[in-house]
Design an enzyme around this catalytic site. Structure first.
Site, mmCIF file in Angstrom:
data_model
loop_
_atom_site.group_PDB
_atom_site.id
_atom_site.type_symbol
_atom_site.label_atom_id
_atom_site.label_comp_id
_atom_site.label_asym_id
_atom_site.label_seq_id
_atom_site.Cartn_x
_atom_site.Cartn_y
_atom_site.Cartn_z
ATOM 1 N N ALA A 86 0.839 -1.205 0.000
ATOM 2 C CA ALA A 86 0.000 0.000 0.000
ATOM 3 C C ALA A 86 0.876 1.260 0.000
ATOM 4 C CB ALA A 86 -0.900 -0.009 1.230
ATOM 5 N N GLN A 88 0.913 3.673 1.995
ATOM 6 C CA GLN A 88 1.449 3.922 3.336
ATOM 7 C C GLN A 88 1.978 2.639 3.984
ATOM 8 O OE1 GLN A 88 2.295 6.510 5.062
ATOM 9 N NE2 GLN A 88 1.686 7.933 3.449
ATOM 10 N N SER A 89 2.569 1.770 3.181
ATOM 11 C CA SER A 89 3.060 0.503 3.727
ATOM 12 C C SER A 89 4.303 0.687 4.600
ATOM 13 C CB SER A 89 3.385 -0.438 2.564
ATOM 14 O OG SER A 89 4.081 -1.569 3.034
ATOM 15 N N ASN A 90 4.221 0.152 5.819
ATOM 16 C CA ASN A 90 5.398 0.115 6.691
ATOM 17 C C ASN A 90 6.420 -0.874 6.141
ATOM 18 O OD1 ASN A 90 4.333 1.767 8.922
ATOM 19 N ND2 ASN A 90 2.839 0.106 9.054
#
Ligand SMILES: *Cc1c(COP(=O)(O)O)cnc(C)c1O
Length: 354
Positions: A86, A88-90
């Site tokens: 995504a 905003q993927s960590n």
């Protein structure tokens, strides 16, 4: 150290022997008592395992997971790492950080998984950091098509191969070898050692469950070391039935991969989706309240996508009496803090009840 500790370590070493790993995480991460949050709930002691403090590139659970993927990549002589997630993927942020540290070229494909077009969501938080680590960014329009996204990132890998690179793809969809879960088999041993050092035995461990690699690895690792503590997976991505199947299949694959008998029984797998609504990456009043409580009682920062939802799930079940048979509860803080800045508008409303 006593003899149990020695035999535990020996068991883990034997299980992981020959599996490539590159150490990236700062461990052991602290295990802390949350006294002011616990004081709100009579008869309950709440602890937090600070896996937000794994160090690399703002930390989180993915640092432990990628030790095994990148170990494999280096072992195979790869010079480029690719993955998809995504916006905003960590995970993507952490892979990009590790690639920098290990001197690997990095390609990250970002999917539109959350219908959030705010400037902060699209540019700040994890997205900002992934760029700072120098990753080449690609885009994939669909956020719910794991196979499709993996297909596209593999196509990019093939192109790089044509150009003489040696690419390594970290897959998104579940695969036969859930290497990321190995990081949490290691973490399970670390926890067991901390329980012994701090002289307490928890009744329940609560952990966020997305890909399910963290929950599966933790559960598998605990059972491997003979611990029967309950593990509750707080669903952040899909409903509890789907998540249950996922954890079950990861556990099967882990057994096969490590050539061990089935350590995790169906009745060990517990998933709950009480705090999932209104869906992946979306805030709710429960999550708002959990983030507020952690911040104002404990000075702890939780994110809206994972750790906030995980605590919201635990609080919901404590308050409705579903966890009354448990006294000592450990919540795993899996990180995700950079997302706070991507959700700046939502965070500005933390603590407001309307
Ligand atoms: C990815 C992630 C999770 C979920 O872990 P899985 O192994 O994918 O289930 C939880 N918390 C944070 C902060 C994450 O980035």
């Amino acid at each position: 150290m006593n003899s149990t500790h020695k035999s535990t370590t020996g068991k883990l070493d034997a299980v992981l022997r020959g599996i490539p790993r590159v150490e990236l995480a700062h461990t052991p991460t602290p295990l802390e008592y949350m006294s002011r949050l616990s004081a709100k709930y009579e008869g309950i002691e709440l602890y937090v395992k600070r896996d937000d403090c794994t160090g690399l590139g703002f930390g989180g659970n993915k640092v432990r997971q990628i030790e095994f993927y990148l170990g494999d990549a280096l072992d195979k002589g790869c010079d480029t790492v690719l993955s998809t997630g995504a916006v905003q993927s960590n995970y993507m942020r952490t892979i990009a950080a590790a690639a920098s540290k290990l001197g690997l070229e990095c390609h990250i494909q970002l999917e539109n998984r959350v219908d959030n077009r705010s400037t902060d969501y699209q540019n700040s938080g994890n997205r900002l950091l992934t760029g700072m680590f120098g990753a080449t960014i690609h885009h994939y329009a669909d956020g719910e098509d794991e196979q499709g996204a993996d297909g596209e990132i593999n196509r990019i890998a093939d192109e790089l191969k044509q150009k003489g690179r040696k690419p390594y793809v970290i897959p998104l969809a579940p695969v036969k070898e859930p290497k990321g879960a190995l990081g949490y088999i290691v973490a399970a041993q670390e926890l067991i050692e901390q329980f012994a050092q701090q002289k307490f035995a928890p009744d329940l461990i609560v952990v966020g469950s997305g890909s399910g690699l963290t929950q599966a690895g933790l559960l598998f690792g605990l059972r491997l070391h003979g611990s029967s503590v309950a593990v509750l997976g707080a669903c952040v991505r899909r409903n509890k039935a789907l998540q249950f199947s996922r954890i079950k299949s990861h556990c099967w694959n882990l057994s096969a991969m490590l050539k061990l008998s089935a350590l995790v029984k169906d009745e060990d797998i517990w998933t709950d989706d009480s705090a999932l609504a209104p869906g992946y990456g979306k805030m709710s009043t429960h999550v708002n309240r959990a983030i507020h409580m952690a911040a104002t009682c404990e000075g702890l920062l939780l994110d809206p996508v994972y750790s906030g939802k995980t605590l919201a799930c635990a609080i919901k079940l404590i308050e409705d009496g579903s966890l009354s048979r448990f006294r000592k509860i450990v919540v795993i803080h899996t990180g995700g803090t950079p997302a706070i800045f991507a959700y700046r508008n939502e965070m500005a409303r933390i603590g407001q009840t309307d």
